[in-house]
Design a protein around this motif. Structure first.
Motif, mmCIF file in Angstrom:
data_model
loop_
_atom_site.group_PDB
_atom_site.id
_atom_site.type_symbol
_atom_site.label_atom_id
_atom_site.label_comp_id
_atom_site.label_asym_id
_atom_site.label_seq_id
_atom_site.Cartn_x
_atom_site.Cartn_y
_atom_site.Cartn_z
ATOM 1 N N VAL A 136 -18.768 8.723 -38.213
ATOM 2 C CA VAL A 136 -18.577 9.466 -36.807
ATOM 3 C C VAL A 136 -17.228 8.897 -36.240
ATOM 4 C CG1 VAL A 136 -19.454 10.063 -34.626
ATOM 5 C CG2 VAL A 136 -20.886 9.812 -36.344
ATOM 6 N N ALA A 137 -16.194 9.777 -36.102
ATOM 7 C CA ALA A 137 -14.893 9.309 -35.789
ATOM 8 C C ALA A 137 -14.409 8.525 -36.598
ATOM 9 C CB ALA A 137 -15.128 9.116 -34.277
ATOM 10 N N ARG A 138 -14.678 8.247 -37.991
ATOM 11 C CA ARG A 138 -14.333 7.196 -38.845
ATOM 12 C C ARG A 138 -14.833 5.890 -38.677
ATOM 13 N NH1 ARG A 138 -7.822 8.103 -39.369
ATOM 14 N NH2 ARG A 138 -7.930 7.267 -37.277
ATOM 15 N N THR A 139 -16.193 6.030 -38.024
ATOM 16 C CA THR A 139 -16.720 4.755 -37.707
ATOM 17 C C THR A 139 -18.168 4.898 -38.686
ATOM 18 O OG1 THR A 139 -15.855 4.433 -35.572
ATOM 19 C CG2 THR A 139 -17.694 3.458 -36.011
ATOM 20 N N ALA A 140 -18.365 3.794 -39.371
ATOM 21 C CA ALA A 140 -19.800 3.780 -40.138
ATOM 22 C C ALA A 140 -20.777 3.602 -39.190
ATOM 23 C CB ALA A 140 -19.972 2.839 -41.206
ATOM 24 N N ALA A 141 -21.980 4.696 -39.214
ATOM 25 C CA ALA A 141 -22.682 4.749 -38.329
ATOM 26 C C ALA A 141 -24.070 5.567 -39.003
ATOM 27 C CB ALA A 141 -22.514 5.604 -37.206
ATOM 28 N N ILE A 142 -25.242 5.254 -38.105
ATOM 29 C CA ILE A 142 -26.506 5.903 -38.707
ATOM 30 C C ILE A 142 -26.584 6.941 -37.591
ATOM 31 C CG2 ILE A 142 -29.066 5.861 -38.813
ATOM 32 C CD1 ILE A 142 -28.416 2.708 -39.479
ATOM 33 N N LEU A 143 -26.639 8.223 -37.931
ATOM 34 C CA LEU A 143 -26.959 9.431 -36.809
ATOM 35 C C LEU A 143 -28.327 9.990 -37.116
ATOM 36 C CD1 LEU A 143 -25.219 11.250 -35.018
ATOM 37 C CD2 LEU A 143 -24.825 12.856 -37.015
ATOM 38 N N MET A 144 -29.162 9.958 -36.048
ATOM 39 C CA MET A 144 -30.336 10.506 -35.931
ATOM 40 C C MET A 144 -30.506 11.786 -34.990
ATOM 41 S SD MET A 144 -33.703 8.693 -34.758
ATOM 42 C CE MET A 144 -33.882 9.076 -33.271
ATOM 43 N N ARG A 145 -31.139 12.822 -35.339
ATOM 44 C CA ARG A 145 -31.294 13.785 -34.402
ATOM 45 C C ARG A 145 -32.728 13.793 -33.877
ATOM 46 N NH1 ARG A 145 -29.032 19.873 -34.800
ATOM 47 N NH2 ARG A 145 -29.901 20.589 -32.800
ATOM 48 N N HIS A 146 -32.575 13.918 -32.575
ATOM 49 C CA HIS A 146 -33.887 13.942 -32.015
ATOM 50 C C HIS A 146 -33.861 14.855 -30.868
ATOM 51 C CE1 HIS A 146 -32.997 12.079 -28.158
ATOM 52 N NE2 HIS A 146 -31.951 11.304 -29.040
ATOM 53 N N ASP A 147 -34.470 16.138 -30.959
ATOM 54 C CA ASP A 147 -34.617 17.343 -29.953
ATOM 55 C C ASP A 147 -35.689 17.246 -29.350
ATOM 56 O OD1 ASP A 147 -32.177 18.148 -31.348
ATOM 57 O OD2 ASP A 147 -32.948 19.847 -32.279
ATOM 58 N N ALA A 148 -35.455 16.555 -28.086
ATOM 59 C CA ALA A 148 -36.750 16.591 -26.871
ATOM 60 C C ALA A 148 -36.250 17.382 -25.914
ATOM 61 C CB ALA A 148 -36.853 15.151 -26.713
ATOM 62 N N GLY A 149 -36.348 18.674 -25.945
ATOM 63 C CA GLY A 149 -36.213 19.536 -24.720
ATOM 64 C C GLY A 149 -34.653 20.186 -25.029
ATOM 65 N N SER A 150 -33.858 19.357 -25.501
ATOM 66 C CA SER A 150 -32.569 19.957 -25.634
ATOM 67 C C SER A 150 -31.918 19.163 -26.964
ATOM 68 C CB SER A 150 -31.451 19.980 -24.440
ATOM 69 O OG SER A 150 -31.171 18.291 -24.306
#
Length: 195
Positions: A153-167
């Protein structure tokens, strides 16, 4: 004489700027500091994995999957690797639970709570903000709620998790040493949505 313990999150100095870049009706960017984070490595086909699932109250998810209980969120990072996330102060309890469930089976349990912080991006424009710096297809048909991925994310190593709680919402697990850079990038990326 005793020392006073003091801990500051990696983004404590950016809290005001993150809040100023947020707009409740479009996108909100905020740090979720001090979450307990424990990595687990174990053979997913072994009896130890079954014992761990029983002890946690949820089976270990496959790569890219997310499992939730009242006390822990389990992210499937690879075929035999998971990140367990709980509230502040829960790391030791998670380690004890996992170690007991391993019961001398081959595996590893490591507290990595100080390694990363978590930045949460939520709201109707959250996906648009992240699309500016993430090569993953974040459309809900492809990257649905309760999915995760190791990515940049923006050339930064990361773990991305999606969690939709309402939005729509995403959690970005980023190394503490890159957190300020990512926060500054998110502030800039969210600017067009008003804040």
């Amino acid at each position: 004489m005793t020392a006073d313990l003091y801990g500051a999150s990696p983004l404590a100095v950016r809290a005001d700027a993150l809040a100023a870049s947020s707009s409740p009706s479009t996108v909100r960017v905020a740090e979720v500091p001090f979450l307990a984070q424990v990595t687990l490595r174990v053979d997913p086909r072994g009896a130890a994995a079954e014992r761990i699932g029983a002890a946690l109250g949820a089976a270990l998810p496959g790569p890219g999957g997310v499992a939730r209980t009242e006390r822990v969120t389990v992210l499937g990072l690879g075929p035999d690797e998971w990140l367990l996330v709980g509230p502040e102060g829960a790391a030791q309890g998670l380690q004890d639970t996992l170690t007991a469930a391993l019961d001398r089976a081959f595996g590893a349990v490591v507290d990595v709570s100080a390694h990363r912080t978590v930045v949460e991006v939520t709201g109707p424009k959250a996906r648009e903000v992240l699309n500016k710096g993430c090569a993953l297809d974040l459309h809900p048909r492809v990257f649905a709620s309760d999915r995760c991925a190791q990515t940049d994310v923006a050339r930064t190593a990361a773990i991305l998790m999606r969690h939709d709680a309402g939005s729509p919402g995403f959690r970005i697990f980023v190394r503490a040493s890159f957190a300020r850079y990512l926060a500054d990038w998110l502030i800039d990326a969210a600017a067009e949505y008003g804040g």
